[in-house]
Design a protein around this motif. Structure first.
Motif, PDB file in Angstrom:
ATOM      1  N   UNK A 126       8.526 -14.270  13.059  1.00  0.00           N
ATOM      2  CA  UNK A 126       7.601 -14.965  12.176  1.00  0.00           C
ATOM      3  C   UNK A 126       6.147 -14.531  12.344  1.00  0.00           C
ATOM      4  N   UNK A 127       5.622 -14.394  13.562  1.00  0.00           N
ATOM      5  CA  UNK A 127       4.241 -13.904  13.681  1.00  0.00           C
ATOM      6  C   UNK A 127       4.055 -12.513  13.071  1.00  0.00           C
ATOM      7  N   UNK A 128       5.051 -11.651  13.272  1.00  0.00           N
ATOM      8  CA  UNK A 128       4.965 -10.304  12.715  1.00  0.00           C
ATOM      9  C   UNK A 128       5.029 -10.341  11.190  1.00  0.00           C
ATOM     10  N   UNK A 129       5.803 -11.268  10.654  1.00  0.00           N
ATOM     11  CA  UNK A 129       5.893 -11.396   9.189  1.00  0.00           C
ATOM     12  C   UNK A 129       4.546 -11.808   8.602  1.00  0.00           C
ATOM     13  N   UNK A 130       3.853 -12.707   9.266  1.00  0.00           N
ATOM     14  CA  UNK A 130       2.546 -13.137   8.777  1.00  0.00           C
ATOM     15  C   UNK A 130       1.562 -11.971   8.743  1.00  0.00           C
ATOM     16  N   UNK A 131       1.638 -11.118   9.746  1.00  0.00           N
ATOM     17  CA  UNK A 131       0.764  -9.944   9.772  1.00  0.00           C
ATOM     18  C   UNK A 131       1.199  -8.901   8.743  1.00  0.00           C
ATOM     19  N   UNK A 132       2.493  -8.822   8.480  1.00  0.00           N
ATOM     20  CA  UNK A 132       3.034  -7.826   7.569  1.00  0.00           C
ATOM     21  C   UNK A 132       2.770  -8.174   6.107  1.00  0.00           C
ATOM     22  N   UNK A 133       2.714  -9.453   5.779  1.00  0.00           N
ATOM     23  CA  UNK A 133       2.620  -9.862   4.380  1.00  0.00           C
ATOM     24  C   UNK A 133       1.440  -9.232   3.640  1.00  0.00           C
ATOM     25  N   UNK A 134       0.206  -9.294   4.151  1.00  0.00           N
ATOM     26  CA  UNK A 134      -0.892  -8.664   3.404  1.00  0.00           C
ATOM     27  C   UNK A 134      -0.769  -7.145   3.319  1.00  0.00           C
ATOM     28  N   UNK A 135      -0.178  -6.528   4.343  1.00  0.00           N
ATOM     29  CA  UNK A 135       0.025  -5.074   4.315  1.00  0.00           C
ATOM     30  C   UNK A 135       1.024  -4.700   3.214  1.00  0.00           C
ATOM     31  N   UNK A 136       2.109  -5.452   3.150  1.00  0.00           N
ATOM     32  CA  UNK A 136       3.147  -5.185   2.161  1.00  0.00           C
ATOM     33  C   UNK A 136       2.641  -5.491   0.745  1.00  0.00           C
ATOM     34  N   UNK A 137       1.890  -6.565   0.612  1.00  0.00           N
ATOM     35  CA  UNK A 137       1.340  -6.939  -0.694  1.00  0.00           C
ATOM     36  C   UNK A 137       0.349  -5.889  -1.192  1.00  0.00           C
ATOM     37  N   UNK A 138      -0.488  -5.367  -0.294  1.00  0.00           N
ATOM     38  CA  UNK A 138      -1.449  -4.327  -0.672  1.00  0.00           C
ATOM     39  C   UNK A 138      -0.729  -3.052  -1.097  1.00  0.00           C
ATOM     40  N   UNK A 139       0.336  -2.700  -0.397  1.00  0.00           N
ATOM     41  CA  UNK A 139       1.099  -1.500  -0.759  1.00  0.00           C
ATOM     42  C   UNK A 139       1.770  -1.679  -2.116  1.00  0.00           C
ATOM     43  N   UNK A 140       2.262  -2.889  -2.400  1.00  0.00           N
ATOM     44  CA  UNK A 140       2.891  -3.160  -3.695  1.00  0.00           C
ATOM     45  C   UNK A 140       1.886  -2.989  -4.825  1.00  0.00           C
ATOM     46  N   UNK A 141       0.668  -3.476  -4.621  1.00  0.00           N
ATOM     47  CA  UNK A 141      -0.379  -3.321  -5.632  1.00  0.00           C
ATOM     48  C   UNK A 141      -0.767  -1.854  -5.800  1.00  0.00           C
ATOM     49  N   UNK A 142      -0.783  -1.114  -4.702  1.00  0.00           N
ATOM     50  CA  UNK A 142      -1.126   0.308  -4.765  1.00  0.00           C
ATOM     51  C   UNK A 142      -0.096   1.082  -5.572  1.00  0.00           C
ATOM     52  N   UNK A 143       1.174   0.722  -5.427  1.00  0.00           N
ATOM     53  CA  UNK A 143       2.232   1.413  -6.165  1.00  0.00           C
ATOM     54  C   UNK A 143       2.029   1.285  -7.671  1.00  0.00           C
ATOM     55  N   UNK A 144       1.681   0.087  -8.117  1.00  0.00           N
ATOM     56  CA  UNK A 144       1.512  -0.158  -9.547  1.00  0.00           C
ATOM     57  C   UNK A 144       0.366   0.660 -10.121  1.00  0.00           C
ATOM     58  N   UNK A 145      -0.640   0.948  -9.313  1.00  0.00           N
ATOM     59  CA  UNK A 145      -1.814   1.691  -9.776  1.00  0.00           C
ATOM     60  C   UNK A 145      -1.660   3.206  -9.668  1.00  0.00           C
ATOM     61  N   UNK A 146      -0.530   3.675  -9.165  1.00  0.00           N
ATOM     62  CA  UNK A 146      -0.344   5.114  -8.996  1.00  0.00           C
ATOM     63  C   UNK A 146      -0.286   5.830 -10.342  1.00  0.00           C
ATOM     64  N   UNK A 147      -0.916   7.011 -10.451  1.00  0.00           N
ATOM     65  CA  UNK A 147      -0.757   7.813 -11.669  1.00  0.00           C
ATOM     66  C   UNK A 147       0.717   8.144 -11.871  1.00  0.00           C
ATOM     67  N   UNK A 148       1.197   7.966 -13.077  1.00  0.00           N
ATOM     68  CA  UNK A 148       2.590   8.264 -13.363  1.00  0.00           C
ATOM     69  C   UNK A 148       3.522   7.089 -13.225  1.00  0.00           C
TER      70      UNK A 148
END
Length: 268
Positions: free
Chosen positions: A231-253
């Motif tokens: 659970x502590x690791x999940x809390x730290x992972x959530x913003x990292x994973x969310x930021x990566x998800x947003x980055x994917x949507x903005x990728x060219x192509x």
């Protein structure tokens, strides 16, 4: 002197590409005056570039006074164009994320009662997790449950096994519709999905949605040894994973890569 020459040729290339883009968006032929005025170019520069592009087949000239439109060379290039696959587009981000967090990363979408794995990236470490192929069950995976959480209640059954109890892969597998529905409600509240050893013993998966407004819904996950994704690791992972998800949507192509997925979903 050499740097100045490079700059001059680069400027010419930029201007020529701007002319092609302008002609492609015009919806009809444009005169020399119109091209020069809309791109704020001297007529002498515009005609010189148009003449070269006409010689190479990228521009077609006709009429009097002459007007210009896209030439056959552009159409030939367009016909040979192949849209990148989702795996090709997202590979750099998923690969970097996998190496940064040390966990396997996975991008997926729903396909009936299964999750279709669009791309999987493994970290540079000895312990890795294979997906077992391109498809996996939706009801017992982090990706699958995250994707089902955006569905209306009457749409969920199409992505669940036909009869209860569902196959139990570990002591933690949810095997009834009622359990799945309750878990989906928790996922909606938290914005994350957890597969806590429901599919594989010793493996925990955490997933988030990609922030897109159009179908199909896509989700991004990380899979790790359960002891490393508590659970502590999940809390730290959530913003990292969310930021990566947003980055994917903005990728060219990205938009071009998702179009074939919509077709696949419509034909399923």
């Amino acid at each position: 002197m050499e740097q100045r020459a490079k700059s001059y040729h680069s400027q010419g290339l930029h201007r020529a590409l701007a002319i092609l883009r302008l002609l492609g968006e015009a919806g009809g032929p444009l005169t020399l005056s119109a091209v020069a005025a809309q791109l704020d170019l001297p007529k002498s520069t515009a005609i010189r570039l148009l003449n070269v592009m006409e010689e190479e087949g990228f521009v077609r000239r006709f009429g009097e006074p002459p007007a210009y439109s896209i030439g056959h060379a552009v159409h030939e290039i367009a016909e040979s164009y192949r849209a990148p696959t989702m795996a090709e587009v997202t590979a750099p981000v998923l690969g970097r994320l996998a190496d940064e967090v040390g966990f396997t990363t996975n991008l997926g979408m729903l396909e009936g009662p299964s999750v279709l794995h669009l791309h999987v990236a493994e970290p540079q470490r000895a312990l890795r997790f294979a997906t077992g192929g391109t498809l996996d069950y939706a009801y017992c995976t982090g990706l699958g449950k995250m994707l089902m959480s955006v569905l209306a209640d009457d749409e969920i059954d199409a992505h669940l096994p036909e009869s209860e109890p569902y196959a139990s892969w570990t002591p933690h597998t949810l095997t009834t519709r009622a359990e799945i529905v309750a878990d989906l409600e928790r996922i909606r509240e938290t914005g994350r999905s957890i597969d806590g050893e429901e599919r594989n013993r010793g493996v925990t998966c955490m997933a988030v949605l990609l922030p897109t407004d159009h179908a199909p819904a896509l989700a991004l996950s990380v899979s790790a040894p359960s002891g490393e994704l508590d659970e502590p690791a999940r809390e730290q992972m959530l913003p990292v994973l969310t930021a990566a998800a947003a980055e994917l949507v903005d990728l060219p192509g990205f938009d071009a890569a998702i179009a074939p997925l919509r077709t696949r979903m419509a034909l399923a």
